[in-house]
Each structure stands twice: as C-alpha cells, then as structure tokens.
Design a protein around this motif. Structure first.
Motif, PDB file in Angstrom:
ATOM      1  N   VAL A  96      25.636 -22.036  31.121  1.00 49.58           N
ATOM      2  CA  VAL A  96      26.525 -22.656  30.151  1.00 49.58           C
ATOM      3  C   VAL A  96      27.375 -21.643  30.366  1.00 49.58           C
ATOM      4  O   VAL A  96      27.632 -21.069  29.847  1.00 49.58           O
ATOM      5  CB  VAL A  96      26.549 -24.118  28.985  1.00 49.58           C
ATOM      6  CG1 VAL A  96      27.817 -24.252  29.162  1.00 49.58           C
ATOM      7  CG2 VAL A  96      25.837 -24.937  29.874  1.00 49.58           C
ATOM      8  N   MET A  97      28.945 -21.699  31.112  1.00 54.73           N
ATOM      9  CA  MET A  97      30.288 -21.302  30.995  1.00 54.73           C
ATOM     10  C   MET A  97      31.100 -21.845  29.927  1.00 54.73           C
ATOM     11  O   MET A  97      31.839 -22.624  29.980  1.00 54.73           O
ATOM     12  CB  MET A  97      30.929 -20.468  31.655  1.00 54.73           C
ATOM     13  CG  MET A  97      31.769 -19.737  31.826  1.00 54.73           C
ATOM     14  SD  MET A  97      31.727 -17.986  31.193  1.00 54.73           S
ATOM     15  CE  MET A  97      30.824 -17.141  32.266  1.00 54.73           C
ATOM     16  N   LEU A 130      34.809 -11.128  29.558  1.00 56.20           N
ATOM     17  CA  LEU A 130      33.742 -11.845  29.745  1.00 56.20           C
ATOM     18  C   LEU A 130      32.490 -11.588  29.582  1.00 56.20           C
ATOM     19  O   LEU A 130      32.489 -10.460  29.738  1.00 56.20           O
ATOM     20  CB  LEU A 130      33.782 -13.277  31.073  1.00 56.20           C
ATOM     21  CG  LEU A 130      33.577 -12.294  32.662  1.00 56.20           C
ATOM     22  CD1 LEU A 130      32.145 -12.167  32.435  1.00 56.20           C
ATOM     23  CD2 LEU A 130      34.077 -13.063  33.258  1.00 56.20           C
ATOM     24  N   CYS A 131      31.640 -12.512  29.281  1.00 62.04           N
ATOM     25  CA  CYS A 131      30.515 -11.767  28.845  1.00 62.04           C
ATOM     26  C   CYS A 131      29.170 -12.863  28.662  1.00 62.04           C
ATOM     27  O   CYS A 131      29.592 -13.828  29.358  1.00 62.04           O
ATOM     28  CB  CYS A 131      29.841 -10.716  27.711  1.00 62.04           C
ATOM     29  SG  CYS A 131      30.041 -11.899  26.319  1.00 62.04           S
ATOM     30  N   LEU A 140      20.940 -19.171  28.585  1.00 60.32           N
ATOM     31  CA  LEU A 140      21.499 -17.543  28.363  1.00 60.32           C
ATOM     32  C   LEU A 140      23.488 -18.810  28.722  1.00 60.32           C
ATOM     33  O   LEU A 140      23.046 -20.021  29.484  1.00 60.32           O
ATOM     34  CB  LEU A 140      21.588 -17.780  30.777  1.00 60.32           C
ATOM     35  CG  LEU A 140      22.764 -16.887  30.402  1.00 60.32           C
ATOM     36  CD1 LEU A 140      22.700 -15.275  29.860  1.00 60.32           C
ATOM     37  CD2 LEU A 140      21.705 -16.115  31.944  1.00 60.32           C
ATOM     38  N   ILE A 141      23.483 -17.801  27.547  1.00 62.44           N
ATOM     39  CA  ILE A 141      25.782 -18.718  27.501  1.00 62.44           C
ATOM     40  C   ILE A 141      26.544 -17.826  28.513  1.00 62.44           C
ATOM     41  O   ILE A 141      26.314 -16.348  28.017  1.00 62.44           O
ATOM     42  CB  ILE A 141      25.627 -19.112  25.880  1.00 62.44           C
ATOM     43  CG1 ILE A 141      24.538 -19.314  25.336  1.00 62.44           C
ATOM     44  CG2 ILE A 141      27.055 -19.550  25.954  1.00 62.44           C
ATOM     45  CD1 ILE A 141      24.571 -20.565  25.559  1.00 62.44           C
ATOM     46  N   GLY A 142      27.307 -18.281  29.299  1.00 59.78           N
ATOM     47  CA  GLY A 142      28.473 -17.502  29.464  1.00 59.78           C
ATOM     48  C   GLY A 142      29.710 -17.774  28.057  1.00 59.78           C
ATOM     49  O   GLY A 142      30.163 -18.535  28.005  1.00 59.78           O
ATOM     50  N   LEU A 143      30.090 -16.817  28.274  1.00 58.35           N
ATOM     51  CA  LEU A 143      31.672 -16.699  26.799  1.00 58.35           C
ATOM     52  C   LEU A 143      32.775 -16.077  27.641  1.00 58.35           C
ATOM     53  O   LEU A 143      32.212 -14.388  28.075  1.00 58.35           O
ATOM     54  CB  LEU A 143      31.349 -16.016  25.880  1.00 58.35           C
ATOM     55  CG  LEU A 143      30.152 -16.769  25.150  1.00 58.35           C
ATOM     56  CD1 LEU A 143      29.423 -15.986  24.109  1.00 58.35           C
ATOM     57  CD2 LEU A 143      30.335 -18.196  25.004  1.00 58.35           C
ATOM     58  N   ALA A 144      33.924 -16.448  27.617  1.00 59.82           N
ATOM     59  CA  ALA A 144      35.382 -15.861  28.495  1.00 59.82           C
ATOM     60  C   ALA A 144      36.305 -16.062  27.619  1.00 59.82           C
ATOM     61  O   ALA A 144      36.469 -17.259  27.544  1.00 59.82           O
ATOM     62  CB  ALA A 144      35.264 -16.912  29.898  1.00 59.82           C
TER      63      ALA A 144
END
Length: 160
Positions: A96-97, A130-131, A140-144
């Motif tokens: 998920v982002m 982002l990472c 697993l998490i997306g951050l932007a």
C-alpha cells in the motif's frame, strides 16, 4: 442492460496476526480507526469461500475519508500462508502506498515502532521523495512526499 460504473475504491484488506499492533502502526501513519468488530458465521464464509469463519476486523480511514484499510485477524480458520516478507517483485497484491507531507519526520516515528527502510529514500525526478518500509509484521508500505505539484499535474494532463 446498463453497464456498471466504478464508484470508488472502498478499501484494501490486510490480514495480520496482531490487530492491536497493526492498528497502532497505521494510526501512527495518520489513519483513523473507524470501527472494529467480530465478523462470524456461515454467511461471511459464503462471501470468502472459507465456510464458517470468525474474523476480527478493524477499519481505518485516511484523513480525506476516501481511502480505507481493512485489517483482519482470522481466529478461524487460521491463516494458511504468509506473504509478508515477500520481495517487491512477487506476484499478487504486495504493498500500500501513502502520500505524506513530511517523509523524514514520519520515518523517524515509524522506526521507533520497528519499521525498517527497504533500500533507501530516493528522489524521483524532483517530483517525489519516496521509499518502501517494512512495517508492523513485515508488511510492505510505500511512502511518498510530493515535492513538485505542478509537474505531477502536467504529467497527468499529458497522459490523458
């Protein structure tokens, strides 16, 4: 017959072992707990195909009220597989982002809750910082963090 139209993405479901820890983690990101309950019985199993089931569910909502994450802890039947530590190129749903307004500050808070950065924080064309992180239970998490709103708007307009 009238063709069905998509209205909204209602939620993304994530199965967890410890629902309390998962709720706290997603609240730290900025989601709000909208509700929590047990979903039990044969009727629920008809939807999932699992038969008679008992599942604790927590619904968390984004600040804009448009996105939700549904956390589920299966009491019965028990989970049969575990994809939480699969690498990003694995088949199936993976991450998920979230778009945030201060990535560095959030990363500081999340690492105190056990999150680990996968790879590194990168600058994508001066548009996003982002990472990916491994959060609670290895999810697993997306951050932007959006750096340049004008460029994003132009890209979206040109790709229509």
């Amino acid at each position: 017959m009238r063709k069905s139209k998509l209205i909204e993405l209602n939620n993304v479901g994530i199965v967890v072992e410890n629902i309390d820890n998962a709720i706290k983690f997603f609240q730290e990101i900025g989601l709000e707990l909208e509700g929590r309950m047990m979903v039990e019985g044969e009727w629920a199993g008809r939807v999932t195909g699992l038969g008679n089931q008992s599942v604790e569910v927590a619904m968390l909502v984004t600040p804009d009220r448009h996105g939700r994450i549904e956390l589920s802890r299966f009491v019965s039947p028990e989970p049969v597989s575990d994809h939480r530590t699969a690498p990003v190129n694995s088949l199936g749903y993976l991450r998920v982002m979230f778009r945030v307004d201060n990535l560095d500050e959030l990363l500081n808070r999340l690492t105190k809750h056990g999150a680990e950065i996968v790879g590194e924080v990168v600058n994508y064309g001066n548009i996003y910082k982002l990472c990916y992180i491994r959060g609670v239970e290895g999810l697993l998490i997306g951050l932007a963090e959006q750096l340049d709103t004008k460029t994003v708007t132009n890209i979206l307009k040109n790709n229509k």
